[in-house]
Design an enzyme around this catalytic site. Structure first.
Site, short mmCIF file in Angstrom:
data_model
loop_
_atom_site.label_atom_id
_atom_site.label_comp_id
_atom_site.label_asym_id
_atom_site.label_seq_id
_atom_site.Cartn_x
_atom_site.Cartn_y
_atom_site.Cartn_z
N ARG A 35 -33.35 -44.41 -69.83
CA ARG A 35 -34.43 -43.50 -69.49
C ARG A 35 -34.13 -42.12 -70.07
NH1 ARG A 35 -37.14 -47.11 -69.30
NH2 ARG A 35 -38.42 -47.96 -67.61
N HIS A 83 -39.36 -45.75 -78.42
CA HIS A 83 -39.37 -46.60 -77.22
C HIS A 83 -39.72 -48.05 -77.58
CE1 HIS A 83 -39.82 -46.37 -72.59
NE2 HIS A 83 -39.34 -47.54 -72.96
#
Length: 318
Positions: free
Chosen positions: A233, A281
């Site tokens: 994250r 991502h």
């Protein structure tokens, strides 16, 4: 009173239109293979009291789960649940995605970028020196790698790196055992895990304890010239502290797949910094073909009275 569409169960997709298009047929087909017929709808298609399961992904329109009084579970299509786990209206069991395709994708991405760093591939692929410079890297057995996070994805990545010969240390909040990996746990052992990390892999979920975990003080614990690979994250690392560490040479390079704001703003210094590689991502995308099987398996288990798989512990946020 709950009303079913004949013998079909009612699935409510709390997703964006593009996610619905990608996943609906795969999930319905996976259920059919288990002899389960289902009716799939969006918000407004099924009365809240008639919804049996909610298929959830970030960006869906439902933020108040209180009306879904007969819903047996909320099944996330994503591994990360930090954007829903704190929702106080969510009283139904929440299950995160643990998927073979997602796991394999993460292992391949992490191993690829660790090897890229270990072998110094950018030196020849990106920089293309005009001199015959034979830079021989150490063997994997001479390189120490630390993996922060030993959940499903972290343990799989740590195992794969250890099998290649790297000296792997894994760190997690609570004690874990992973074959071939030196496992450390708890806040007191974090400095030790960082101190040996010539390459540091971030695979921690976002929780109150992991936000800003890698601040200036902890980045200073890394061996000088270490390399960071973060696919957990974006909130794990303080952006400004990382840039300062790169500028000073404390960190040699950072390959980042996750960010505090996504997409990364065009004026963010990560874009122009020579010590940062931006990956958009993509490290561990959920794939419809494999994720549908996990959704269908959990529905089948609930319908047959078996415990759900991968239920989120609200106290841990994962």
């Amino acid at each position: 009173m709950r009303v079913r569409n004949g013998d079909k169960i009612n699935l409510l997709f709390n997703v964006t239109p593009d996610v619905l298009e990608e996943y609906r047929d795969s999930i319905l087909d996976a259920l059919k293979r288990r002899s389960i017929d289902a009716h799939a709808g969006l918000l407004g298609d099924i009365a809240p009291e008639n919804v049996d399961y909610i298929i959830h992904a970030t960006g869906g329109p439902i933020t108040d789960f209180a009306p879904f009084t007969n819903t047996r579970a909320v099944l996330s299509l994503w591994a990360g649940v930090e954007k829903i786990v704190g929702n106080t209206t969510l009283t139904q069991p929440l299950c995160r995605m643990v998927d073979d395709g997602l796991r394999q994708g993460m292992v391949e991405w992490v191993v690829g970028h660790v090897l890229r760093a270990h072998l110094g591939m950018d030196r020849y692929v990106c920089e293309k020196p005009h001199a015959w410079e034979q830079h021989v890297p150490p063997l994997a057995t001479d390189r120490a790698v630390t993996v922060l996070g030993l959940g499903e994805l972290g343990a799989a990545a740590a195992t794969a790196l250890a099998q290649l010969g790297f000296r792997v240390t894994g760190w997690s909040r609570s004690p874990r055992e992973v074959t071939g990996v030196r496992c450390l746990a708890g806040a007191d052992n974090l400095p030790q895990a960082l101190a040996s990390a010539e390459i540091l892999v971030g695979l921690l979920p976002q929780t109150p304890e992991t936000i800003d975990l890698l601040n200036a003080e902890r980045l200073a614990l890394l061996p000088k010239g270490s390399i960071i690979v973060n696919a957990g994250r974006g909130t794990l690392i303080v952006d400004g502290a990382l840039i300062a560490a790169l500028d000073s040479g404390q960190v040699a390079h950072a390959t980042l797949d996750v960010f505090r704001t996504e997409p990364v703003p065009s004026d963010h210094p990560f874009w122009s910094h020579p010590g940062v590689t931006i990956s958009p991502h993509i490290a561990a995308a959920t794939r419809a073909s494999t994720a549908a099987e996990k959704i269908a398996e959990n529905v089948m288990r609930a319908e047959s009275g078996q415990p759900l798989l991968h239920v989120v512990d609200r106290t841990l946020s994962y």
